[in-house]
Write a protein that holds these residues in place. Structure first.
Motif, PDB file in Angstrom:
ATOM      1  N   ASP A   1     -14.076  -0.265   1.188  1.00  8.33           N
ATOM      2  CA  ASP A   1     -14.778   0.827   1.875  1.00  8.33           C
ATOM      3  C   ASP A   1     -14.217   2.195   1.503  1.00  8.33           C
ATOM      4  O   ASP A   1     -14.853   3.210   1.761  1.00  8.33           O
ATOM      5  CB  ASP A   1     -14.749   0.617   3.389  1.00  8.33           C
ATOM      6  N   GLY A   2     -13.027   2.225   0.911  1.00  7.00           N
ATOM      7  CA  GLY A   2     -12.454   3.498   0.472  1.00  7.00           C
ATOM      8  C   GLY A   2     -13.308   4.219  -0.556  1.00  7.00           C
ATOM      9  O   GLY A   2     -13.230   5.438  -0.685  1.00  7.00           O
TER      10      GLY A   2
ATOM     11  N   ASP B   1      -5.110  -2.748  -0.149  1.00  6.25           N
ATOM     12  CA  ASP B   1      -6.181  -3.413  -0.893  1.00  6.25           C
ATOM     13  C   ASP B   1      -5.557  -4.331  -1.947  1.00  6.25           C
ATOM     14  O   ASP B   1      -4.421  -4.122  -2.369  1.00  6.25           O
ATOM     15  CB  ASP B   1      -7.048  -2.387  -1.640  1.00  6.25           C
TER      16      ASP B   1
ATOM     17  N   ASP C   1      -8.687   6.640   2.366  1.00  4.08           N
ATOM     18  CA  ASP C   1      -8.338   5.216   2.453  1.00  4.08           C
ATOM     19  C   ASP C   1      -8.001   4.722   1.047  1.00  4.08           C
ATOM     20  O   ASP C   1      -8.231   5.411   0.059  1.00  4.08           O
ATOM     21  CB  ASP C   1      -9.549   4.450   3.019  1.00  4.08           C
TER      22      ASP C   1
ATOM     23  N   ASP D   1      -9.491  -6.087   1.324  1.00  2.00           N
ATOM     24  CA  ASP D   1      -8.994  -4.889   1.995  1.00  2.00           C
ATOM     25  C   ASP D   1      -8.276  -5.372   3.257  1.00  2.00           C
ATOM     26  O   ASP D   1      -8.904  -5.747   4.234  1.00  2.00           O
ATOM     27  CB  ASP D   1     -10.190  -3.983   2.316  1.00  2.00           C
TER      28      ASP D   1
END
Ligand code: MN
Length: 399
Positions: free
Chosen positions: A190-191, A22, A229, A35
């Motif tokens: 999205d982590g 990221d 993630d 990302d």
């Protein structure tokens, strides 16, 4: 009213991954999260390159075109790098950008997006997602094939339908928000959203006023939940610009004073008619400009359309496609869903069906549901048994 921005940010490798692919950019009035993805160190290179180009291309005071141009160049650079180095080939990145822009519309927040990183807005205590994910599962949800809940655990939820740098050109979504003091924007990879639900995120954003503290708290929650993630978070708060009135008032007043003092003795004769002509010219130009703007506005706003958002049938004012900077606005949630109409109409409704007026839009939906009820009546099944809409796309309504 002019506003100023305050912000906080955090990025973390998480609990499982070995590297953090990221990247984030915090350069008021420009903020971004990227990302990266790709073998070797492609992901890191892609996200860092994209933000590098974005930051150096976007100029303070730019309008929406300037922002899109910066995104375009970021895409081209990542693509070029991938072509030149076969270890990096195929790399790409998501990109979610927030920028304070200025144009004839005034000062606005523009949000450009490619991929499945997200932007949210907390306003009056309510959290809504501004961006739409460019992912396979999002499309499946929109098509009514799976529910939001199913999407969250779907085995192919990683698959993006759009990313930056994987093709020579890219199309970014662009959304605008007129900022109000008290607004709080969240950009995240999205982590975060994979680990922490929107409700919990909203609760933290409401509770912790300091943006850095809120970022830290959210990262901590994502890690506690597994941290599968990389996690990246940028929070941007909108505040009223206290210094504004004095700055703007002074130069305008000065200019006028200067202009009045200048003309001396023999000036009035030539000065008079010339000024009159100039005024006439400007009035004419302004009128023409006004007519132009009015007609575009009329074209953009004087109609309605019906569209299926997720499963729900919604009436919008405006046109299904964006006209210049005019975006459609929600006119009415009808309470009807795709289940209430014939399957043969679904695709048409997903694309958006223009209607001449609000009443016609309502009539159109009534006709469709009547048609479906009639058809169901003919085949003998109960017309009233549509199972309550299972799709609840949050924040699907364009602002
Ligand atoms: Mn990720």
């Amino acid at each position: 009213m002019s506003v100023v921005l305050r912000w906080g940010s955090a990025t973390d490798v998480g609990m499982v991954r070995e590297s953090n692919q990221d990247a984030m950019l915090v350069a008021d009035p420009l903020f971004a999260v990227a990302d990266g993805m790709g073998g070797a160190n492609g992901g890191e290179v892609a996200s860092a390159t994209a933000l590098d180009v974005l930051g150096s291309t976007f100029a303070d005071g730019a309008g929406p075109d300037g922002l899109l141009e910066a995104v375009r160049r970021a895409n081209a650079k990542v693509w070029d790098k991938g072509q030149l180095n076969h270890n990096l080939r195929g790399m790409g990145t998501t990109l979610t950008v927030l920028a304070k822009i200025e144009d004839e519309e005034g000062e606005r927040i523009a949000i450009a997006n490619v991929g499945d990183s997200r932007a949210y807005l907390l306003r009056n205590g309510e959290l809504t997602q501004v961006t739409t994910d460019h992912s396979l599962v999002e499309e499946m949800v929109r098509a009514g094939e799976i529910t939001v809940e199913e999407a969250e655990i779907h085995p192919r939820r990683n698959i993006l339908t759009r990313a930056l740098g994987v093709e020579p050109t890219v199309e970014a979504d662009l959304d605008f928000v007129v900022p109000v003091p008290g607004d709080r924007f969240l950009l995240c990879s999205d982590g975060l959203v994979r680990e922490v639900g929107d409700n919990q995120v909203g609760a933290v954003l409401r509770r912790l006023r300091n943006p850095d503290e809120a970022c830290k708290e959210l990262v901590g929650m994502a890690k506690t939940a597994g941290g599968h993630d990389n996690i990246t978070i940028v929070i941007v708060d909108v505040e009223a610009d206290q210094a504004e009135p004095a700055q703007i008032a002074a130069p305008v007043g000065k200019k006028k004073g200067k202009g009045k003092k200048e003309p001396k003795a023999p000036q009035p004769r030539t000065g008079g008619p010339l000024t009159f002509r100039m005024v006439l010219f400007f009035l004419t130009a302004l009128t023409l400009l006004g007519l132009g703007v009015a007609s575009v506005f009329w074209y953009a706003r004087a109609s309605y359309f019906v569209r299926a958002d997720g499963n729900e049938l919604v009436i919008y004012q405006g046109r299904p496609e964006k006209v210049l900077w005019f975006q459609p606005t929600l006119a009415e949630r009808t309470g009807k869903t795709l289940d209430d109409v014939l399957p043969s109409q679904h695709q048409r409704l997903r694309n958006g069906q223009p209607q001449a007026s609000f009443d016609e839009a309502r009539q159109y939906i009534t006709n469709l549901t009547t048609e479906a009820q009639t058809a169901r009546g003919l085949t003998g099944s109960a017309a009233t048994s549509s199972p309550g809409s299972s799709s609840t796309l949050p924040g699907g309504a364009p602002q």
